[in-house]
Design a protein around this motif. Structure first.
Motif, PDB file in Angstrom:
ATOM      1  N   ALA A 159       2.220  54.832 -16.393  1.00 25.62           N
ATOM      2  CA  ALA A 159       2.462  54.106 -17.493  1.00 25.62           C
ATOM      3  C   ALA A 159       0.950  53.938 -18.187  1.00 25.62           C
ATOM      4  O   ALA A 159       0.926  53.838 -19.334  1.00 25.62           O
ATOM      5  CB  ALA A 159       2.832  52.372 -17.075  1.00 25.62           C
ATOM      6  N   ALA A 160       0.173  54.057 -17.402  1.00 23.43           N
ATOM      7  CA  ALA A 160      -1.204  54.416 -17.976  1.00 23.43           C
ATOM      8  C   ALA A 160      -1.453  55.656 -19.080  1.00 23.43           C
ATOM      9  O   ALA A 160      -2.006  55.601 -20.137  1.00 23.43           O
ATOM     10  CB  ALA A 160      -2.421  54.349 -17.024  1.00 23.43           C
ATOM     11  N   LEU A 161      -0.948  56.671 -18.401  1.00 23.12           N
ATOM     12  CA  LEU A 161      -0.844  57.831 -19.147  1.00 23.12           C
ATOM     13  C   LEU A 161      -0.076  57.825 -20.372  1.00 23.12           C
ATOM     14  O   LEU A 161      -0.137  58.402 -21.381  1.00 23.12           O
ATOM     15  CB  LEU A 161      -0.156  59.055 -18.195  1.00 23.12           C
ATOM     16  CG  LEU A 161      -1.056  59.240 -16.992  1.00 23.12           C
ATOM     17  CD1 LEU A 161      -0.360  60.532 -16.103  1.00 23.12           C
ATOM     18  CD2 LEU A 161      -2.681  59.597 -17.284  1.00 23.12           C
ATOM     19  N   LEU A 162       1.162  56.907 -20.286  1.00 25.18           N
ATOM     20  CA  LEU A 162       1.944  56.872 -21.432  1.00 25.18           C
ATOM     21  C   LEU A 162       1.147  55.827 -22.724  1.00 25.18           C
ATOM     22  O   LEU A 162       1.416  56.408 -23.765  1.00 25.18           O
ATOM     23  CB  LEU A 162       3.162  56.148 -21.251  1.00 25.18           C
ATOM     24  CG  LEU A 162       4.161  56.883 -20.467  1.00 25.18           C
ATOM     25  CD1 LEU A 162       5.563  56.091 -19.934  1.00 25.18           C
ATOM     26  CD2 LEU A 162       4.788  58.127 -21.153  1.00 25.18           C
ATOM     27  N   ARG A 163       0.236  55.048 -22.149  1.00 22.97           N
ATOM     28  CA  ARG A 163      -0.388  54.228 -23.054  1.00 22.97           C
ATOM     29  C   ARG A 163      -1.672  55.166 -23.643  1.00 22.97           C
ATOM     30  O   ARG A 163      -2.094  54.847 -24.763  1.00 22.97           O
ATOM     31  CB  ARG A 163      -0.945  53.010 -22.326  1.00 22.97           C
ATOM     32  CG  ARG A 163      -0.081  51.896 -22.237  1.00 22.97           C
ATOM     33  CD  ARG A 163      -0.793  50.573 -21.698  1.00 22.97           C
ATOM     34  NE  ARG A 163      -1.602  50.710 -20.573  1.00 22.97           N
ATOM     35  CZ  ARG A 163      -1.124  50.579 -19.191  1.00 22.97           C
ATOM     36  NH1 ARG A 163      -0.008  50.104 -19.132  1.00 22.97           N
ATOM     37  NH2 ARG A 163      -1.666  50.651 -18.263  1.00 22.97           N
ATOM     38  N   ASP A 164      -2.161  56.008 -22.852  1.00 22.42           N
ATOM     39  CA  ASP A 164      -3.177  56.791 -23.351  1.00 22.42           C
ATOM     40  C   ASP A 164      -2.895  58.241 -23.188  1.00 22.42           C
ATOM     41  O   ASP A 164      -3.639  58.756 -21.680  1.00 22.42           O
ATOM     42  CB  ASP A 164      -4.487  56.309 -22.880  1.00 22.42           C
ATOM     43  CG  ASP A 164      -5.817  57.138 -23.401  1.00 22.42           C
ATOM     44  OD1 ASP A 164      -5.565  58.005 -24.224  1.00 22.42           O
ATOM     45  OD2 ASP A 164      -6.915  56.586 -23.157  1.00 22.42           O
ATOM     46  N   PRO A 165      -2.404  59.220 -23.696  1.00 22.65           N
ATOM     47  CA  PRO A 165      -1.765  60.345 -23.232  1.00 22.65           C
ATOM     48  C   PRO A 165      -2.976  61.360 -23.241  1.00 22.65           C
ATOM     49  O   PRO A 165      -2.965  62.635 -22.456  1.00 22.65           O
ATOM     50  CB  PRO A 165      -1.125  60.883 -24.501  1.00 22.65           C
ATOM     51  CG  PRO A 165      -0.677  59.624 -25.134  1.00 22.65           C
ATOM     52  CD  PRO A 165      -1.411  58.707 -25.149  1.00 22.65           C
ATOM     53  N   ARG A 166      -4.286  61.000 -23.723  1.00 26.75           N
ATOM     54  CA  ARG A 166      -5.493  61.694 -23.588  1.00 26.75           C
ATOM     55  C   ARG A 166      -6.032  61.962 -22.146  1.00 26.75           C
ATOM     56  O   ARG A 166      -6.445  62.828 -21.706  1.00 26.75           O
ATOM     57  CB  ARG A 166      -6.616  61.064 -24.524  1.00 26.75           C
ATOM     58  CG  ARG A 166      -6.365  61.287 -26.114  1.00 26.75           C
ATOM     59  CD  ARG A 166      -7.684  60.609 -26.435  1.00 26.75           C
ATOM     60  NE  ARG A 166      -7.390  58.991 -26.035  1.00 26.75           N
ATOM     61  CZ  ARG A 166      -8.529  58.185 -26.581  1.00 26.75           C
ATOM     62  NH1 ARG A 166      -9.388  58.429 -27.477  1.00 26.75           N
ATOM     63  NH2 ARG A 166      -8.240  56.816 -26.096  1.00 26.75           N
ATOM     64  N   LYS A 167      -5.497  61.158 -21.357  1.00 33.84           N
ATOM     65  CA  LYS A 167      -5.699  61.158 -19.927  1.00 33.84           C
ATOM     66  C   LYS A 167      -4.837  61.997 -18.984  1.00 33.84           C
ATOM     67  O   LYS A 167      -4.992  62.272 -17.840  1.00 33.84           O
ATOM     68  CB  LYS A 167      -5.740  59.609 -19.220  1.00 33.84           C
ATOM     69  CG  LYS A 167      -6.808  58.503 -19.916  1.00 33.84           C
ATOM     70  CD  LYS A 167      -6.547  57.362 -18.961  1.00 33.84           C
ATOM     71  CE  LYS A 167      -7.698  56.576 -19.534  1.00 33.84           C
ATOM     72  NZ  LYS A 167      -7.234  54.929 -19.441  1.00 33.84           N
ATOM     73  N   LYS A 168      -3.957  62.464 -19.799  1.00 30.09           N
ATOM     74  CA  LYS A 168      -2.638  63.326 -18.831  1.00 30.09           C
ATOM     75  C   LYS A 168      -3.626  64.581 -18.192  1.00 30.09           C
ATOM     76  O   LYS A 168      -3.210  64.966 -17.149  1.00 30.09           O
ATOM     77  CB  LYS A 168      -1.928  63.712 -19.991  1.00 30.09           C
ATOM     78  CG  LYS A 168      -0.448  62.747 -20.054  1.00 30.09           C
ATOM     79  CD  LYS A 168       0.511  63.345 -20.830  1.00 30.09           C
ATOM     80  CE  LYS A 168       1.369  62.304 -21.498  1.00 30.09           C
ATOM     81  NZ  LYS A 168       2.291  62.924 -22.206  1.00 30.09           N
TER      82      LYS A 168
END
Ligand code: URA
Ligand code: SF4
Length: 190
Positions: A159-168
């Motif tokens: 869910a955090a990756l969906l909020r901030d895709p730069r962290k993928k």
């Protein structure tokens, strides 16, 4: 300790040990291979999970499956996925300490049945509870810890990756480290 997963699931499905039983649609017990060497632990069910009775089935779940598949892991084959609390907290708030306390015994029992070699915590809440209470997920994701002979790592919550895709990319790196660790210490996953 309940000896079989089936029996444990039955007990869990009827559980009323905390207030979350009042608002749940389904208990989300967990899914996967009960002989898995790798266990993933999320926080608690969200709306889709509550409706379907399965962990990680929403948008975050799709992303999780993608990351799993990138390192040849499959929730239907060679891993198990469970949550720290089995019933959805209203409005997806964090599970409260007394709810975690009421529910954690089921997870501990699942761990005793599965006997995983590696545990991967998905997100901060489960990492804090399971790996160490001062866990700093942004700094310490992808690092392996050892607790009672079990190797543990936390990664970023889908869910955090969906909020901030730069962290993928960071999360994908964690999964690559996981694959290397599996190759090093597991015998039946790949
Ligand atoms: N988030 C979680 O932590 N667990 C789920 O099962 C779904 C979303
Ligand atoms: Fe029982 Fe856990 Fe559901 Fe609370 S969250 S009612 S302890 S299964």
């Amino acid at each position: 300790m309940i000896e079989t997963m089936e029996e444990l699931k039955k007990t869990c499905k009827e559980c009323k040990k905390c207030r979350l039983c009042e608002t749940r649609t389904n208990v989300v017990f967990g899914t996967g291979n009960e002989n898995a060497e790798v266990l993933f632990i999320g926080e608690g069910p969200g709306e889709n999970e509550d409706l379907q009775g399965e962990p990680f089935v929403g948008r975050g779940g799709k992303l999780l499956d993608k990351m799993l598949n990138a390192v040849d892991l499959d929730r239907k084959k060679n891993i198990y996925i469970a949550n720290m609390v089995k019933c959805r907290p209203p409005k997806n708030r964090d599970p409260l300490p007394d709810e975690q306390e009421a529910c954690i015994g089921y997870l501990r029992n699942q761990v005793k049945i599965i006997k995983p070699k590696i545990i991967v915590c998905l997100g901060r809440v489960s990492a804090i509870r399971i790996i160490k209470k001062d866990m700093k997920i942004t700094k310490e994701h992808g690092i392996f810890f050892e607790r009672n002979g079990v190797i543990m790592m936390a990664t970023l919550h889908p869910a955090a990756l969906l909020r901030d895709p730069r962290k993928k990319p960071e999360a994908f790196e964690d999964f690559q480290k996981l694959r290397d660790k599996i190759k090093e210490i597991c015998t039946s996953t790949y």
